[in-house]
Every structure is written in C-alpha cells, then in structure tokens.
Scaffold this motif. Structure first.
Motif, PDB file in Angstrom:
ATOM      1  N   TRP A 243     -13.653 -17.405  18.227  1.00 56.57           N
ATOM      2  CA  TRP A 243     -12.499 -17.439  17.323  1.00 56.57           C
ATOM      3  C   TRP A 243     -12.398 -16.171  16.470  1.00 56.57           C
ATOM      4  N   ASP A 244     -13.542 -15.755  15.898  1.00 52.79           N
ATOM      5  CA  ASP A 244     -13.523 -14.619  14.980  1.00 52.79           C
ATOM      6  C   ASP A 244     -13.240 -13.295  15.690  1.00 52.79           C
ATOM      7  N   VAL A 245     -13.257 -13.303  17.005  1.00 48.70           N
ATOM      8  CA  VAL A 245     -12.893 -12.132  17.801  1.00 48.70           C
ATOM      9  C   VAL A 245     -11.495 -12.306  18.390  1.00 48.70           C
ATOM     10  N   PHE A 246     -11.250 -13.465  18.963  1.00 51.69           N
ATOM     11  CA  PHE A 246     -10.014 -13.723  19.698  1.00 51.69           C
ATOM     12  C   PHE A 246      -8.775 -13.676  18.800  1.00 51.69           C
ATOM     13  N   HIS A 247      -8.809 -14.370  17.685  1.00 56.14           N
ATOM     14  CA  HIS A 247      -7.618 -14.435  16.837  1.00 56.14           C
ATOM     15  C   HIS A 247      -7.237 -13.095  16.204  1.00 56.14           C
ATOM     16  N   PRO A 248      -8.178 -12.311  15.681  1.00 51.42           N
ATOM     17  CA  PRO A 248      -7.774 -10.988  15.190  1.00 51.42           C
ATOM     18  C   PRO A 248      -7.132 -10.120  16.271  1.00 51.42           C
ATOM     19  N   LEU A 249      -7.612 -10.233  17.511  1.00 51.31           N
ATOM     20  CA  LEU A 249      -7.004  -9.467  18.597  1.00 51.31           C
ATOM     21  C   LEU A 249      -5.610  -9.985  18.938  1.00 51.31           C
ATOM     22  N   CYS A 250      -5.417 -11.295  18.832  1.00 53.54           N
ATOM     23  CA  CYS A 250      -4.072 -11.846  19.024  1.00 53.54           C
ATOM     24  C   CYS A 250      -3.101 -11.259  18.006  1.00 53.54           C
ATOM     25  N   LEU A 251      -3.562 -11.111  16.777  1.00 50.73           N
ATOM     26  CA  LEU A 251      -2.714 -10.523  15.738  1.00 50.73           C
ATOM     27  C   LEU A 251      -2.430  -9.057  16.049  1.00 50.73           C
ATOM     28  N   LYS A 252      -3.444  -8.334  16.447  1.00 49.95           N
ATOM     29  CA  LYS A 252      -3.295  -6.907  16.761  1.00 49.95           C
ATOM     30  C   LYS A 252      -2.302  -6.693  17.901  1.00 49.95           C
ATOM     31  N   TYR A 253      -2.395  -7.524  18.932  1.00 48.34           N
ATOM     32  CA  TYR A 253      -1.582  -7.337  20.142  1.00 48.34           C
ATOM     33  C   TYR A 253      -0.506  -8.417  20.288  1.00 48.34           C
ATOM     34  N   HIS A 254       0.004  -8.925  19.189  1.00 45.36           N
ATOM     35  CA  HIS A 254       0.918 -10.058  19.254  1.00 45.36           C
ATOM     36  C   HIS A 254       2.181  -9.759  20.044  1.00 45.36           C
ATOM     37  N   ARG A 255       2.568  -8.487  20.112  1.00 49.20           N
ATOM     38  CA  ARG A 255       3.765  -8.140  20.875  1.00 49.20           C
ATOM     39  C   ARG A 255       3.514  -8.137  22.378  1.00 49.20           C
ATOM     40  N   ARG A 256       2.264  -8.298  22.781  1.00 47.93           N
ATOM     41  CA  ARG A 256       1.937  -8.354  24.203  1.00 47.93           C
ATOM     42  C   ARG A 256       1.390  -9.734  24.574  1.00 47.93           C
ATOM     43  N   ILE A 257       1.794 -10.743  23.805  1.00 50.45           N
ATOM     44  CA  ILE A 257       1.367 -12.124  24.033  1.00 50.45           C
ATOM     45  C   ILE A 257       2.595 -12.990  24.282  1.00 50.45           C
ATOM     46  N   ILE A 258       2.483 -13.910  25.232  1.00 48.75           N
ATOM     47  CA  ILE A 258       3.525 -14.897  25.485  1.00 48.75           C
ATOM     48  C   ILE A 258       3.008 -16.260  25.034  1.00 48.75           C
ATOM     49  N   GLN A 259       3.780 -16.948  24.232  1.00 45.19           N
ATOM     50  CA  GLN A 259       3.439 -18.317  23.835  1.00 45.19           C
ATOM     51  C   GLN A 259       4.123 -19.301  24.779  1.00 45.19           C
ATOM     52  N   ASP A 260       3.342 -20.249  25.291  1.00 46.50           N
ATOM     53  CA  ASP A 260       3.855 -21.208  26.273  1.00 46.50           C
ATOM     54  C   ASP A 260       3.166 -22.552  26.044  1.00 46.50           C
ATOM     55  N   SER A 261       3.904 -23.501  25.491  1.00 50.49           N
ATOM     56  CA  SER A 261       3.341 -24.818  25.177  1.00 50.49           C
ATOM     57  C   SER A 261       2.920 -25.587  26.416  1.00 50.49           C
ATOM     58  N   ASN A 262       3.355 -25.137  27.585  1.00 52.37           N
ATOM     59  CA  ASN A 262       3.004 -25.810  28.831  1.00 52.37           C
ATOM     60  C   ASN A 262       1.497 -25.816  29.079  1.00 52.37           C
ATOM     61  N   LEU A 263       0.790 -24.872  28.457  1.00 57.77           N
ATOM     62  CA  LEU A 263      -0.643 -24.751  28.683  1.00 57.77           C
ATOM     63  C   LEU A 263      -1.475 -25.661  27.769  1.00 57.77           C
ATOM     64  N   LEU A 264      -0.823 -26.305  26.821  1.00 59.67           N
ATOM     65  CA  LEU A 264      -1.549 -27.149  25.877  1.00 59.67           C
ATOM     66  C   LEU A 264      -2.017 -28.433  26.564  1.00 59.67           C
ATOM     67  N   HIS A 265      -3.263 -28.789  26.337  1.00 58.99           N
ATOM     68  CA  HIS A 265      -3.827 -30.010  26.912  1.00 58.99           C
ATOM     69  C   HIS A 265      -3.252 -31.246  26.234  1.00 58.99           C
ATOM     70  N   MET A 266      -3.447 -32.395  26.868  1.00 62.39           N
ATOM     71  CA  MET A 266      -2.982 -33.659  26.298  1.00 62.39           C
ATOM     72  C   MET A 266      -3.868 -34.060  25.121  1.00 62.39           C
ATOM     73  N   ASP A 267      -3.301 -34.787  24.190  1.00 61.01           N
ATOM     74  CA  ASP A 267      -4.022 -35.212  22.994  1.00 61.01           C
ATOM     75  C   ASP A 267      -4.662 -36.572  23.263  1.00 61.01           C
ATOM     76  N   CYS A 268      -5.827 -36.533  23.915  1.00 59.08           N
ATOM     77  CA  CYS A 268      -6.547 -37.776  24.201  1.00 59.08           C
ATOM     78  C   CYS A 268      -8.044 -37.459  24.309  1.00 59.08           C
ATOM     79  N   GLU A 269      -8.848 -38.493  24.284  1.00 56.66           N
ATOM     80  CA  GLU A 269     -10.305 -38.332  24.287  1.00 56.66           C
ATOM     81  C   GLU A 269     -10.772 -37.696  25.591  1.00 56.66           C
ATOM     82  N   TYR A 270     -11.581 -36.661  25.486  1.00 53.95           N
ATOM     83  CA  TYR A 270     -12.036 -35.954  26.678  1.00 53.95           C
ATOM     84  C   TYR A 270     -13.557 -35.882  26.776  1.00 53.95           C
ATOM     85  N   ARG A 271     -14.272 -36.246  25.733  1.00 49.96           N
ATOM     86  CA  ARG A 271     -15.732 -36.181  25.765  1.00 49.96           C
ATOM     87  C   ARG A 271     -16.333 -37.465  26.315  1.00 49.96           C
TER      88      ARG A 271
END
Length: 271
Positions: A243-271
């Motif tokens: 997280w402490d690496v990934f999110h700062p890079l997302c901010l740095k390169y936000h213009r080269r990122i595509i947001q797509d809710s299709n990739l979000l997992h379902m909200d249910c128990e997985y463990r």
C-alpha cells in the motif's frame, strides 16, 4: 442563513472540491521531497503503442496450508467468470516463473505469507504484466477491461479506491495528506491489470524490492511466525511493501490509470 441553504452550499462545495481533486491535481516532485516517488527517474521507454497484454490473471497462495473451502470456491468463480486464463501460483510452481537474472531476495522465505504475496504480485506485474487478483469471489468478465488497457496509453487499470479510509498512510506527512485529499484518483490494491515494464511497474517493483532488502538482516533475525506476521518482533509493517508504495505511485501517475469498477470483487466472505 437557513439550514437548507447551508446544506446546499456545503454539498456544492464538496462536489466542486471532488471535481478539482480528481481532474486538476498535477504531480510535481517538489511537493513530495520526502517520498520515494520524487527520487526515481525511469529509463524505460514510454512508447507503448500497440503493445499486447497477456490475457492472464495471476493469484498467489504462498503458504504450505491448503486453500480453504471459501478460497477454492472463490478461485472457481474467477475461472468461471473472468473470461481469461487464471493461474494460481503456489510454492509448487513458483520457481517456473522466477527469472534467473532476477531471483527472489535471500530474505524472501522470512516474509509472512501475506507479504510474500505482496512481493510476488509486484514482481509479476513488472516482469509479465497481465492481471492480478486476490482470491475472492468475482461475477464479471475482465475481457473488456483488458481491451480498455490495450487500446489506451494507460499503464494500469483497476477498480476505484473506495474512500479516504482505504488509502495508504506512509510516514511522510505531505504524501499522506495528498493521498487522503485525492483518494478519488487512486485504485484499489485487490485487483488490476498492468502492462509489463512501464515506468509505473518499474518504480513499484524497485521500491518494493529495496524495502525488502533493507530489512533483510532484521527478517533473518525475526522472521514471520504465522501467515500474517503478527509476532511483535516481525520487522515489516502491514502496509510497508504494498500500500505504502502502490498508492503514492497511483497519485504520481494518475493520468495513466484507468478506473474500472468491473474489476471489483463481490462483497462476501472469502476466507
């Protein structure tokens, strides 16, 4: 001034602030003098036109224990719905993917299973690209998401971050505040598709690797004693190498990122 007018003004302010934060933020390294994102100067070519992306989604199970029933069902849902090849990487087949010129760090075995997965997803996204997902339930195809990335100049596509409470909290104050303020620019850590060998993945991987190597001696002296590294002397903070690496890079390169809710997992128990 009536409460109704105050509420409308407050709502309008929030809307305008959201639009500004999302569309008008411009990264400048001088704003983040204490962050790693201002220290990297990539030599990788930015010419990605026509680059093909492997239609594969990697997921990792780094322990010796078997997948739980829910994890097996979640993996099945990924294979049933994502519409591309899903590869589960385990201790049995990991060596097939580790490049001779870039072996895993000597201290890798001392990481917790969670942090091993954090490291491996970074390694794979840098060297191979394609998709990554946590082993969680999915019910949407990723085919169009792969096409979106391939037909763009973006480095990565992922689902939008869910809110300011979900962002990284790195040690430097400036970056932490910026991530909280501009969280709508970010994507989540649980699933994405990447181009290999981009400026984003290079900086992501190099910083992650550097952080692990810097803790090498401490890890050897105080290895993780369970999958989550909950022993008090384990030296790797929960968010330190992802997280402490990934999110700062997302901010740095936000213009080269595509947001797509299709990739979000379902909200249910997985463990």
């Amino acid at each position: 001034m009536t409460k109704n007018i105050k509420h409308k003004i407050h709502t309008l302010h929030n809307i305008l602030a959201g639009i500004y934060n999302k569309y008008f933020f411009v990264y400048c390294k001088f704003r983040f003098p204490n962050s790693f994102i201002s220290k990297y100067c990539s030599s990788i070519s930015d010419n990605i036109a026509g680059q093909k992306i492997d239609r594969v989604v990697y997921c990792f199970w780094t322990g010796t224990n078997e997948l739980s029933v829910n994890r097996r069902l979640a993996l099945k849902s990924m294979k049933d719905f994502l519409g591309v090849n899903v590869k589960l990487i385990t201790i049995e087949n990991l060596s097939d993917y580790i490049l001779p010129e870039d072996p895993l760090p000597e201290c890798y075995p001392y990481l917790s299973d969670i942090h091993k997965s954090d490291y491996l997803r970074t390694y794979f996204m840098y060297h191979f690209g394609g998709g990554y997902s946590d082993i969680k339930f999915h019910n949407q195809s990723w085919k169009m998401s792969f096409e979106k990335l391939e037909n763009s100049n973006a480095y990565i596509v992922g689902y939008p971050e869910v809110g300011p409470d979900g962002v990284a909290t790195p040690n430097d104050h400036e970056t932490c505040l910026a991530l909280k303020k501009h969280w709508k620019l970010l994507i989540g850590n649980g699933a994405y598709i990447c181009r290999p060998y981009t400026r984003f993945t290079e900086e992501w991987y190099q910083e992650t690797k550097n952080r692990v190597l810097a803790l090498s001696e401490e890890l050897k002296a105080h290895p993780a004693k369970d999958p989550y590294g909950t022993n008090d002397d384990y030296p790797v903070k929960w968010t330190h190498i992802l997280w402490d690496v990934f999110h700062p890079l997302c901010l740095k390169y936000h213009r080269r990122i595509i947001q797509d809710s299709n990739l979000l997992h379902m909200d249910c128990e997985y463990r």
